[in-house]
Design an enzyme around this catalytic site. Structure first.
Site, PDB file in Angstrom:
ATOM      1  N   CYS A 180       0.811  -1.221   0.000  1.00  0.00           N
ATOM      2  CA  CYS A 180       0.000   0.000   0.000  1.00  0.00           C
ATOM      3  C   CYS A 180       0.844   1.271   0.000  1.00  0.00           C
ATOM      4  O   CYS A 180       0.319   2.376  -0.011  1.00  0.00           O
ATOM      5  CB  CYS A 180      -0.961  -0.038   1.174  1.00  0.00           C
ATOM      6  N   HIS A 184      -2.753   8.502   5.446  1.00  0.00           N
ATOM      7  CA  HIS A 184      -2.984   7.153   4.911  1.00  0.00           C
ATOM      8  C   HIS A 184      -4.267   6.572   5.512  1.00  0.00           C
ATOM      9  O   HIS A 184      -4.982   5.815   4.853  1.00  0.00           O
ATOM     10  CB  HIS A 184      -1.790   6.262   5.258  1.00  0.00           C
ATOM     11  N   GLU A 210      -1.015   6.061  13.105  1.00  0.00           N
ATOM     12  CA  GLU A 210      -0.648   7.198  12.243  1.00  0.00           C
ATOM     13  C   GLU A 210      -0.928   8.513  12.961  1.00  0.00           C
ATOM     14  O   GLU A 210      -0.126   9.451  12.905  1.00  0.00           O
ATOM     15  CB  GLU A 210      -1.417   7.158  10.926  1.00  0.00           C
ATOM     16  N   LYS A 261      -9.916   8.295   2.186  1.00  0.00           N
ATOM     17  CA  LYS A 261     -10.436   6.926   2.173  1.00  0.00           C
ATOM     18  C   LYS A 261     -11.866   6.844   2.683  1.00  0.00           C
ATOM     19  O   LYS A 261     -12.573   5.874   2.397  1.00  0.00           O
ATOM     20  CB  LYS A 261      -9.518   6.003   2.955  1.00  0.00           C
ATOM     21  N   HIS A 307      -9.877   2.057   0.214  1.00  0.00           N
ATOM     22  CA  HIS A 307      -8.427   1.866   0.161  1.00  0.00           C
ATOM     23  C   HIS A 307      -8.032   1.252  -1.185  1.00  0.00           C
ATOM     24  O   HIS A 307      -8.324   0.088  -1.460  1.00  0.00           O
ATOM     25  CB  HIS A 307      -8.013   0.966   1.317  1.00  0.00           C
ATOM     26  N   PHE A 316       1.676  -3.136   4.203  1.00  0.00           N
ATOM     27  CA  PHE A 316       1.972  -4.445   4.796  1.00  0.00           C
ATOM     28  C   PHE A 316       3.427  -4.778   4.514  1.00  0.00           C
ATOM     29  O   PHE A 316       3.960  -4.450   3.459  1.00  0.00           O
ATOM     30  CB  PHE A 316       1.118  -5.531   4.144  1.00  0.00           C
TER      31      PHE A 316
END
Ligand SMILES: *[C@@H]1O[C@H](CO)[C@@H](O)[C@H](O)[C@H]1NC(C)=O
Ligand SMILES: *[C@@H]1O[C@H](CO)[C@@H](O)[C@H](O)[C@H]1NC(C)=O
Ligand SMILES: *[C@@H]1O[C@H](CO)[C@@H](O)[C@H](O)[C@H]1NC(C)=O
Ligand SMILES: *[C@@H]1O[C@H](CO)[C@@H](O)[C@H](O)[C@H]1NC(C)=O
Ligand SMILES: *[C@@H]1O[C@H](CO)[C@@H](O)[C@H](O)[C@H]1NC(C)=O
Ligand SMILES: *[C@@H]1O[C@H](CO)[C@@H](O)[C@H](O)[C@H]1NC(C)=O
Length: 447
Positions: A189, A331, A342, A363, A368, A434
């Site tokens: 991502c 994000h 975050e 988002k 996402h 990830f």
């Protein structure tokens, strides 16, 4: 070479809010949602109905109907996905969907930048760096099933080229004859931000003057959704209310919404852009930070230390203090732990120095987009700066009220549910992936 400045001279988008920059941006600022129920998808009865997560962010097609009342410019049909509008029928079959999105957004971005070179030195001077987190999951699935059921002869001859994550870069460079660097990033991502940052480095280091950069993803497939559901990453408790499912920073956030799309930027050496008389410059890439968590495959380190280091690096490169930043496009995917980590990271870097900071996550509107998230959201951060508008965080009704959140850390302007006007001179965009990878990029307005 170190004196080279990198600017953005064109942008192109394909998102769940529509095809094209104007459609996507207008719908984002109007607070529209691109999220829909999997019940509208062809394979619902066969596959989707047994998957506990039933909301996705799909690039709209005419056959889906306009369930969320999206606004399209230039005619009712203009915002819908239609590959035959720019590809021959035979080409559509040969190209995996993630590469089709890239070709579509690249065409828009190159037109925006007015860069269609024909001279050999200009072609040598233009590179491509388009990434994808996953590549063509649909082709992997179909060929696996066909192999298993019908044997060797049913494997498509184009299976391997369609599978490769770098094929979007390949197809774009073939289509336009670009012969500069031909690169592709795949960092889950964080792909989109890494693609932009790496492409900017190529120009800075003198490999070329122009780069087509960004990322693309076409993951609305039952196998992908099932995989993310088994990993417990995607939202499961808003199946009957798709537009409420993605809630970055909100107390009821419960997982992300799987989405797809593409964002492409034309990056250019400022001197090159000025020499050819470019009239519209969206902004300058001034900082790029990368870091690894070294912690866990899918979980962020609780204090967001990796994310904080990426932002710190981007600020250092930009040569500005935290209080110079007006807007962070976060994000924040709407997961319990990720958003908290975050926010903690943003608090660590900006908390004591920048109470005015606006932090929003697109988002809430688009879900996402995995690998493509970084480049699509970087474009939103750039357009926010260009238009002096903060795009909203949809469904962020109560920031930081979830169990285990420390309310005292949720101190920023999360641009809850409605866009706000604000003069923006510097914006940032974050992406984390990830595998423990974190990236942050910083843009500056050019007067
Ligand atoms: C472009 O690159 C090709 C292949 O390396 C080279 O042969 C050619 O001379 C270059 N052309 C120009 C005009 O730089
Ligand atoms: C995959 O198989 C499905 C079902 O047969 C078909 O509808 C779809 O077009 C195939 N996709 C690709 C990319 O070949
Ligand atoms: C770029 O890379 C792709 C994929 O590796 C390849 O198919 C393509 O031919 C390359 N393009 C050029 C112009 O070298
Ligand atoms: C894209 O790549 C595929 C697979 O290599 C190829 O068959 C197709 O012709 C290419 N199309 C374009 C437009 O580059
Ligand atoms: C850094 O990368 C990891 C990858 O596991 C990601 O999950 C995490 O969200 C990022 N760090 C933070 C604190 O956000
Ligand atoms: C943005 O820059 C302009 C010109 O340098 C300055 O006057 C203005 O105060 C800055 N705005 C913000 C919000 O920092």
């Amino acid at each position: 070479m170190s004196g080279r400045r990198i600017v953005i001279t064109g942008v192109g988008l394909v998102t769940p809010l529509g095809v094209g920059v104007k459609n996507s941006w207008t719908n984002l600022v109007k607070g529209k949602s691109g999220l829909v129920s999997t019940k509208i998808l062809d394979e619902y009865d066969r596959y989707y109905k047994d998957i506990p997560s039933q909301v996705v962010g799909k690039v709209p097609e005419l056959k889906d109907g306009n369930v969320n009342g999206l606004v399209f410019h230039g005619g009712e049909s203009s915002g819908y996905w239609d590959p035959t509008s720019f590809l021959q029928n035979g080409e559509v079959r040969k190209l995996p969907r993630f590469a089709q999105y890239a070709l579509c957004a690249t065409k828009e971005a190159l037109s925006d930048a007015n860069w269609f070179p024909t001279q050999e030195d200009d072609l040598n001077d233009t590179g491509v760096c388009i990434g994808s987190g996953i590549g063509s999951i649909e082709d992997s699935f179909n060929n696996s099933v066909n192999f298993h059921e019908k044997g060797y002869r049913k494997i498509q001859p184009l299976f391997v080229p369609k599978l490769l994550a770098n094929m979007a870069s390949g197809n774009v460079s073939i289509t336009y004859g670009f012969k500069g660097p031909n690169h592709s990033v795949s960092t889950a991502c964080a792909t989109g931000v890494h693609a932009i940052g790496d492409a900017a480095r190529f120009i800075k280091d003198g490999y070329c003057n122009v780069m087509v950069a960004g990322a693309t993803e076409a993951t609305i497939h039952p196998l992908a959704l099932a995989g993310f559901a088994r990993a417990k990453s995607v939202v499961t408790n808003f199946n009957d209310d798709p537009t409420a499912a993605s809630r970055p920073f909100d107390k009821d956030r419960n997982g992300f919404v799987l989405s797809e799309g593409c964002g492409i930027l034309i990056l250019e050496n400022l001197d090159h852009a000025l020499q050819r008389g470019v009239s519209n410059i969206y902004g300058e890439v001034v900082g790029y930070g990368l870091s690894g968590d070294g912690y866990h495959i899918t979980s962020p380190s609780p204090k967001g230390l990796g994310a904080a280091r990426a932002m710190e690096f981007a600020l250092k490169q930009a040569n500005v203090l935290p209080n110079a930043i007006d807007y962070v496009n976060a994000h924040a995917t709407s997961t319990l732990l990720g958003d908290r980590a975050e926010n903690q990271a943003i608090q660590t870097i900006f908390g004591n120095n920048n109470k005015e900071l606006a932090v929003s996550s697109s988002k809430g509107s688009i879900g996402h987009l995995l690998g493509a998230a970084g480049s699509v959201e970087a474009i939103f951060a750039i357009l926010a700066m260009h238009n002096n508008v903060l795009p909203p965080t949809l469904n962020c009704d109560s920031p930081g009220g979830a169990e285990g959140d420390d309310k005292d850390n949720f101190i920023f302007n999360y641009v809850q549910n409605k866009a706000q006007d604000k003069e923006i001179n510097y914006s940032m965009s974050n992406s984390f992936g990830f595998g423990g990878t974190n990236a942050s990029i910083c843009f500056k307005k050019i007067k």
